[in-house]
Design an enzyme around this catalytic site. Structure first.
Site, short mmCIF file in Angstrom:
data_model
loop_
_atom_site.label_atom_id
_atom_site.label_comp_id
_atom_site.label_asym_id
_atom_site.label_seq_id
_atom_site.Cartn_x
_atom_site.Cartn_y
_atom_site.Cartn_z
N SER A 12 2.92 7.44 -10.17
CA SER A 12 3.46 8.64 -9.00
C SER A 12 2.33 8.91 -8.48
CB SER A 12 3.71 9.69 -10.25
OG SER A 12 2.44 9.99 -10.86
N LEU A 14 0.28 11.59 -5.67
CA LEU A 14 -0.27 12.99 -6.08
C LEU A 14 0.68 13.40 -6.51
CD1 LEU A 14 -3.82 12.86 -4.30
CD2 LEU A 14 -3.84 12.90 -6.56
N HIS A 15 1.66 13.24 -7.34
CA HIS A 15 2.39 14.06 -7.51
C HIS A 15 2.33 14.67 -8.99
CE1 HIS A 15 4.46 13.01 -3.87
NE2 HIS A 15 4.62 11.61 -4.67
N ALA A 16 2.87 15.76 -8.86
CA ALA A 16 2.83 16.60 -10.62
C ALA A 16 1.35 17.27 -11.92
CB ALA A 16 3.80 16.42 -11.18
N PRO A 18 -0.70 13.81 -11.74
CA PRO A 18 -1.96 13.67 -11.46
C PRO A 18 -2.85 14.45 -10.56
CG PRO A 18 -0.34 11.94 -11.52
CD PRO A 18 0.30 13.16 -11.60
#
Length: 95
Positions: A12, A14-16, A18
């Site tokens: 994913s 660097l989204h949400a 992480p």
């Protein structure tokens, strides 16, 4: 100033979650820490302690980031953040 460049290999980017882990890890250090998405916009550095900043640079799987740190614990900060990114934030790597 110390710096490291490395690929983001988790599914994913660097989204949400992480990104939140990354920001939390950066906030544990007193050094000034910035992150750049070298793949998308190598001229735009953001504060690694800001969730909105980190999300705004749009790091997707396979992108390369540069992390810079300046301060008394700069080397420790880079080592910790590198370990987090290298671990894939607990996600499976992109194939």
């Amino acid at each position: 100033m110390a710096e490291v460049s490395l690929p983001v290999r988790n599914r994913s980017g660097l989204h949400a979650r992480p990104a939140a882990e990354f920001v939390k890890a950066a906030a544990a250090f007193s050094s000034r820490i910035e992150v750049v998405n070298l793949t998308r916009d190598p001229e735009r550095a953001v504060d690694a302690k800001s969730i909105l900043g980190v999300l705004s640079i749009g790091v997707s799987p396979g992108h390369e980031i540069r992390i810079t740190a300046c301060g008394d614990d700069a080397e420790d900060a880079l080592a910790g953040l590198r370990a987090l990114v290298d671990s894939g934030f607990g996600e499976l790597p992109v194939e």
